[in-house]
Scaffold this motif. Structure first.
Motif, PDB file in Angstrom:
ATOM      1  N   PHE A  44       0.835  -1.209   0.000  1.00  9.37           N
ATOM      2  CA  PHE A  44       0.000   0.000   0.000  1.00  9.37           C
ATOM      3  C   PHE A  44       0.866   1.255   0.000  1.00  9.37           C
ATOM      4  N   ILE A  45       1.911   1.284   0.836  1.00  2.86           N
ATOM      5  CA  ILE A  45       2.797   2.450   0.896  1.00  2.86           C
ATOM      6  C   ILE A  45       3.530   2.640  -0.425  1.00  2.86           C
ATOM      7  N   ILE A  46       4.034   1.551  -1.010  1.00  2.99           N
ATOM      8  CA  ILE A  46       4.767   1.641  -2.279  1.00  2.99           C
ATOM      9  C   ILE A  46       3.868   2.202  -3.372  1.00  2.99           C
ATOM     10  N   VAL A  47       2.645   1.678  -3.481  1.00  2.00           N
ATOM     11  CA  VAL A  47       1.707   2.132  -4.512  1.00  2.00           C
ATOM     12  C   VAL A  47       1.284   3.573  -4.254  1.00  2.00           C
ATOM     13  N   LEU A  48       1.045   3.918  -2.990  1.00  4.32           N
ATOM     14  CA  LEU A  48       0.604   5.271  -2.647  1.00  4.32           C
ATOM     15  C   LEU A  48       1.661   6.310  -3.006  1.00  4.32           C
ATOM     16  N   VAL A  49       2.913   6.045  -2.670  1.00 11.03           N
ATOM     17  CA  VAL A  49       4.001   6.977  -2.982  1.00 11.03           C
ATOM     18  C   VAL A  49       4.155   7.129  -4.494  1.00 11.03           C
ATOM     19  N   LYS A  50       3.969   6.035  -5.216  1.00 11.43           N
ATOM     20  CA  LYS A  50       4.096   6.068  -6.683  1.00 11.43           C
ATOM     21  C   LYS A  50       2.925   6.795  -7.325  1.00 11.43           C
ATOM     22  N   ALA A  51       1.736   6.660  -6.732  1.00 17.39           N
ATOM     23  CA  ALA A  51       0.524   7.175  -7.372  1.00 17.39           C
ATOM     24  C   ALA A  51       0.242   8.638  -7.061  1.00 17.39           C
ATOM     25  N   ASP A  52       0.694   9.133  -5.923  1.00 23.90           N
ATOM     26  CA  ASP A  52       0.348  10.490  -5.515  1.00 23.90           C
ATOM     27  C   ASP A  52       1.555  11.416  -5.655  1.00 23.90           C
ATOM     28  N   SER A  53       1.401  12.471  -6.447  1.00 30.27           N
ATOM     29  CA  SER A  53       2.507  13.406  -6.673  1.00 30.27           C
ATOM     30  C   SER A  53       2.860  14.195  -5.421  1.00 30.27           C
ATOM     31  N   GLY A  54       1.909  14.313  -4.496  1.00 28.24           N
ATOM     32  CA  GLY A  54       2.180  15.029  -3.253  1.00 28.24           C
ATOM     33  C   GLY A  54       3.193  14.337  -2.370  1.00 28.24           C
ATOM     34  N   LEU A  55       3.435  13.069  -2.633  1.00 26.18           N
ATOM     35  CA  LEU A  55       4.420  12.309  -1.857  1.00 26.18           C
ATOM     36  C   LEU A  55       5.720  12.110  -2.629  1.00 26.18           C
ATOM     37  N   SER A  56       5.917  12.904  -3.688  1.00 24.59           N
ATOM     38  CA  SER A  56       7.140  12.784  -4.503  1.00 24.59           C
ATOM     39  C   SER A  56       8.278  13.579  -3.866  1.00 24.59           C
ATOM     40  N   THR A  57       8.639  13.197  -2.663  1.00 25.13           N
ATOM     41  CA  THR A  57       9.735  13.838  -1.937  1.00 25.13           C
ATOM     42  C   THR A  57      10.754  12.776  -1.547  1.00 25.13           C
ATOM     43  N   PRO A  58      11.982  13.184  -1.248  1.00 24.58           N
ATOM     44  CA  PRO A  58      12.998  12.199  -0.845  1.00 24.58           C
ATOM     45  C   PRO A  58      12.575  11.364   0.352  1.00 24.58           C
ATOM     46  N   MET A  59      11.916  11.979   1.332  1.00 23.97           N
ATOM     47  CA  MET A  59      11.520  11.239   2.523  1.00 23.97           C
ATOM     48  C   MET A  59      10.614  10.064   2.167  1.00 23.97           C
ATOM     49  N   TYR A  60       9.625  10.305   1.307  1.00 22.13           N
ATOM     50  CA  TYR A  60       8.688   9.239   0.953  1.00 22.13           C
ATOM     51  C   TYR A  60       9.301   8.249  -0.028  1.00 22.13           C
ATOM     52  N   PHE A  61      10.264   8.693  -0.809  1.00 21.39           N
ATOM     53  CA  PHE A  61      10.995   7.747  -1.650  1.00 21.39           C
ATOM     54  C   PHE A  61      11.700   6.716  -0.777  1.00 21.39           C
ATOM     55  N   PHE A  62      12.390   7.178   0.270  1.00 17.52           N
ATOM     56  CA  PHE A  62      13.105   6.253   1.150  1.00 17.52           C
ATOM     57  C   PHE A  62      12.141   5.392   1.967  1.00 17.52           C
ATOM     58  N   ILE A  63      10.988   5.950   2.322  1.00 21.42           N
ATOM     59  CA  ILE A  63       9.978   5.146   3.023  1.00 21.42           C
ATOM     60  C   ILE A  63       9.476   4.030   2.115  1.00 21.42           C
ATOM     61  N   SER A  64       9.286   4.328   0.823  1.00 17.18           N
ATOM     62  CA  SER A  64       8.837   3.290  -0.116  1.00 17.18           C
ATOM     63  C   SER A  64       9.926   2.237  -0.313  1.00 17.18           C
ATOM     64  N   VAL A  65      11.193   2.652  -0.315  1.00 16.76           N
ATOM     65  CA  VAL A  65      12.293   1.689  -0.408  1.00 16.76           C
ATOM     66  C   VAL A  65      12.312   0.800   0.836  1.00 16.76           C
ATOM     67  N   LEU A  66      12.087   1.400   2.002  1.00 12.68           N
ATOM     68  CA  LEU A  66      12.021   0.623   3.237  1.00 12.68           C
ATOM     69  C   LEU A  66      10.882  -0.396   3.170  1.00 12.68           C
ATOM     70  N   SER A  67       9.737   0.010   2.657  1.00  4.51           N
ATOM     71  CA  SER A  67       8.602  -0.909   2.525  1.00  4.51           C
ATOM     72  C   SER A  67       8.932  -2.046   1.565  1.00  4.51           C
ATOM     73  N   PHE A  68       9.642  -1.726   0.480  1.00  8.88           N
ATOM     74  CA  PHE A  68      10.061  -2.766  -0.470  1.00  8.88           C
ATOM     75  C   PHE A  68      10.987  -3.770   0.219  1.00  8.88           C
ATOM     76  N   LEU A  69      11.917  -3.262   1.017  1.00  2.00           N
ATOM     77  CA  LEU A  69      12.811  -4.140   1.778  1.00  2.00           C
ATOM     78  C   LEU A  69      12.033  -5.018   2.737  1.00  2.00           C
ATOM     79  N   GLU A  70      11.055  -4.435   3.411  1.00  7.12           N
ATOM     80  CA  GLU A  70      10.276  -5.177   4.412  1.00  7.12           C
ATOM     81  C   GLU A  70       9.493  -6.322   3.779  1.00  7.12           C
ATOM     82  N   LEU A  71       9.028  -6.127   2.542  1.00  2.00           N
ATOM     83  CA  LEU A  71       8.319  -7.207   1.848  1.00  2.00           C
ATOM     84  C   LEU A  71       9.191  -8.451   1.749  1.00  2.00           C
TER      85      LEU A  71
END
Length: 310
Positions: A44-71
């Motif tokens: 959900f976090i990975i898709v949300l960061v990718k889908a919403d331009s408001g989350l196109s910041t470095p912080m949310y990029f790294f959060i999405s990478v963390l979520s990918f790792l956690e999977l």
């Protein structure tokens, strides 16, 4: 027989938890639910960061990478946990056992370094706001994410080599997945120096990123305390609170299991502690980063409105 060949031709037995009857089935269902929710939450976090331009910041990029790792991190251990809960002690080929060991430690070490990079991101955003976007460009973000993976997967070769070259006389691993200390207890030879090397390595790999993280947060605190209003100070600290919680949970539990006193590893306590960082932290991370975050909630609302219009 050559020790190396002997190691790789046998099958180990994962003991799992000593649970019987209805409790075993309840534990299986509970773990399965947590696992599926963990996969769903991180996706959900990975898709949300990718889908919403408001989350196109470095912080949310790294959060999405963390979520990918956690999977992948949670998937490296939970399947064998579920199998042992459902069927009791379960055989695992030595090749699969050492593969699991390698990926578990690779992903864990990568997460250590990624949490350090996330602290750097917060430091630059708060302490150097005018230069933040220039310093943390898209190219830099990708380079930092790739560097954490390269470092983590390279460092994990040490833990695998410490165990894969040992001759084994026993087969039953006193754990629900293949980890270094339980495997070393099965060896025919003295593994004292190998255990010390691993403890030192894990201690360094845990301590160095943690010290760097604390250094970044010391700079953040120093800068935030100079802000003129209480509202601006609260806003600055709020962007760091989720990361601080995750760092505390991850490093604290890993330190206790791998570097803590031997009494922790006695009588199966290490199995209980390892549930924290291998099962529960990947489950809590999406909750920590979404329930406590207004920007994520607003992004969910924007996507929901878009879906209604469509």
């Amino acid at each position: 027989m050559d020790p190396f060949n002997h190691t790789w031709t046998q099958t180990f037995i994962l003991a799992g938890f000593n649970i019987s009857g209805r409790l075993r089935h309840l534990a299986f269902l509970g773990t399965l639910c947590i696992y599926l929710l963990t996969l769903a939450g991180n996706l959900f976090i990975i898709v949300l960061v990718k889908a919403d331009s408001g989350l196109s910041t470095p912080m949310y990029f790294f959060i999405s990478v963390l979520s990918f790792l956690e999977l992948w991190y949670v998937s490296s251990t939970v399947p064998t946990l579920l199998h042992t809960l459902l069927h009791g002690s379960s055989p695992i080929p030595s090749v699969l056992c050492f593969t699991q060991l390698y990926f578990f430690h690779s992903l864990g070490m990568t997460e250590c370094f990624l949490l350090c990079v996330m602290a750097l991101d917060r430091y630059l955003a708060i302490c150097l706001p005018l230069r933040y976007h220039a310093l943390m460009s898209t190219q830099v973000q990708r380079w930092l994410a790739g560097a954490t993976g390269m470092t983590g997967f390279s460092a994990a070769f040490v833990s695998v080599s410490l165990t894969a070259t040992l001759p084994y006389c026993l087969r039953e691993v006193a754990h629900y997945f293949c980890d270094l200390d339980p495997l070393m207890h099965l060896s025919c030879v003295d593994t004292g120096w190998r255990g010390q090397v691993f403890s030192v390595m894990v201690g360094i790999l845990n301590t160095c990123p943690l010290v760097v993280i604390l250094g970044f947060y010391a700079g953040i605190v120093k800068t935030v305390l100079k802000l003129p209003s209480a509202a601006s100070r609260a806003k600055a600290f709020s962007t760091c609170s989720s990361h601080i919680i995750v760092v505390t949970l991850f490093f604290g539990s890993a330190w206790i299991v791998y570097v803590g006193p031997p009494v922790v590893r006695a009588e199966g306590r290490d199995k209980l502690m390892s549930l924290m960082y291998s099962v529960f932290i990947p489950f809590f991370n999406p909750l920590i980063y979404t329930l406590r975050n207004k920007e994520v909630k607003e992004a969910v609302k924007r996507i929901a409105e878009r879906m209604k219009v469509a």
